[in-house]
Motif scaffolding. Structure first.
Motif, PDB file in Angstrom:
ATOM      1  N   TRP A  37       0.817  -1.211   0.000  1.00 52.32           N
ATOM      2  CA  TRP A  37       0.000   0.000   0.000  1.00 52.32           C
ATOM      3  C   TRP A  37       0.850   1.260   0.000  1.00 52.32           C
ATOM      4  O   TRP A  37       0.413   2.318  -0.478  1.00 52.32           O
ATOM      5  N   TYR A  38       2.080   1.148   0.498  1.00 55.92           N
ATOM      6  CA  TYR A  38       2.932   2.331   0.580  1.00 55.92           C
ATOM      7  C   TYR A  38       3.228   2.907  -0.799  1.00 55.92           C
ATOM      8  O   TYR A  38       3.533   4.100  -0.931  1.00 55.92           O
ATOM      9  N   LEU A  39       3.131   2.089  -1.836  1.00 59.95           N
ATOM     10  CA  LEU A  39       3.297   2.605  -3.189  1.00 59.95           C
ATOM     11  C   LEU A  39       2.194   3.610  -3.510  1.00 59.95           C
ATOM     12  O   LEU A  39       2.429   4.620  -4.178  1.00 59.95           O
ATOM     13  N   VAL A  40       0.988   3.322  -3.021  1.00 65.69           N
ATOM     14  CA  VAL A  40      -0.121   4.258  -3.193  1.00 65.69           C
ATOM     15  C   VAL A  40       0.155   5.526  -2.392  1.00 65.69           C
ATOM     16  O   VAL A  40      -0.114   6.644  -2.858  1.00 65.69           O
ATOM     17  N   VAL A  41       0.700   5.352  -1.190  1.00 64.84           N
ATOM     18  CA  VAL A  41       1.032   6.507  -0.348  1.00 64.84           C
ATOM     19  C   VAL A  41       2.026   7.418  -1.071  1.00 64.84           C
ATOM     20  O   VAL A  41       1.878   8.640  -1.084  1.00 64.84           O
TER      21      VAL A  41
END
Length: 222
Positions: A37-41
């Motif tokens: 999810w950190y890629l989305v962040v």
């Protein structure tokens, strides 16, 4: 089932290492999803930085016009409101990352302490240090590292994960500055941040799996 240790003078239940591991394993898949999810962040953060830079330039221009003419410029208020909305959106996106990852980190660190692994910090401080200025550059890394036995080969994955994380932070900062200036070079740094973010996600997932596997071996379950 609760286990009671001889040091439980208060009569409160003391969790065994096996129970702590089971609790950490429950959160491990969610921690892996948090790293992905950190890629989305990162993506949202970069888009927000670009949008805010445009908004701030608009605000500064309106303030200069207001200072020279004495006429209140509505763009100032509009720009501030837009910036506030973007900040809220960023917070909503980053919150799941921290919630899921830090719950797992705490449980994994608690398991490591029950297994007798040495640690530079308590499980609670390891989690809280993410939000303490300055020390948040290395305390969380130590918390991850100390979940593995000393000399464990997968400490290298932890090192690479954290190196990617720090690089992402630095690249994001440069991107924000360049976006403020309004140069297209910012897009190159934004692409670099996403690329390094992929490394952070991959090594993060590997870290979660390595720590879980190491704890299982120490308990004789693997």
């Amino acid at each position: 089932m609760w286990a009671y240790g001889p040091g439980a003078a208060t009569g409160l239940p003391v969790v065994s290492a096996r129970e702590a591991l089971a609790s950490a394993e429950t959160m491990a898949p969610w921690a892996e999803r948090a790293f992905a999810w950190y890629l989305v962040v990162i993506a949202v953060g970069l888009l927000t930085a670009w949008a805010e830079s445009s908004s701030f330039r608009q605000i500064f221009h309106a303030l200069r016009v207001q200072a020279s003419t004495g006429v209140t410029q509505p763009r100032v208020i509009d720009g501030v409101e837009k910036s506030n909305l973007l900040s809220v959106a960023t917070l909503l996106v980053v919150t799941p990352f921290y919630v899921l990852l830090l719950i797992w980190q705490y449980r994994a660190a608690r398991t490591a302490r029950l297994l007798g692994l040495p640690a530079a910090h308590s499980a609670g401080l390891g989690v809280g240090s993410w939000f303490i200025p300055v020390v948040n550059f290395w305390f969380p890394y130590q918390a991850f590292r100390d979940c593995l036995p000393p000399g464990h080969p997968d400490v290298r994955a932890v090192n690479r994960m954290w190196a990617c994380f720090i690089t992402v932070l630095g690249t994001n900062l440069v991107t924000q500055v360049l976006a403020w200036i309004g140069t297209s070079v910012a897009f190159l740094f934004a692409a670099g941040a996403l690329a390094v973010g992929i490394g952070f996600a991959c090594y993060g997932v590997r870290t979660v799996r390595s720590i879980t596997a190491a704890h299982r071996r120490l308990l004789g379950l693997a």
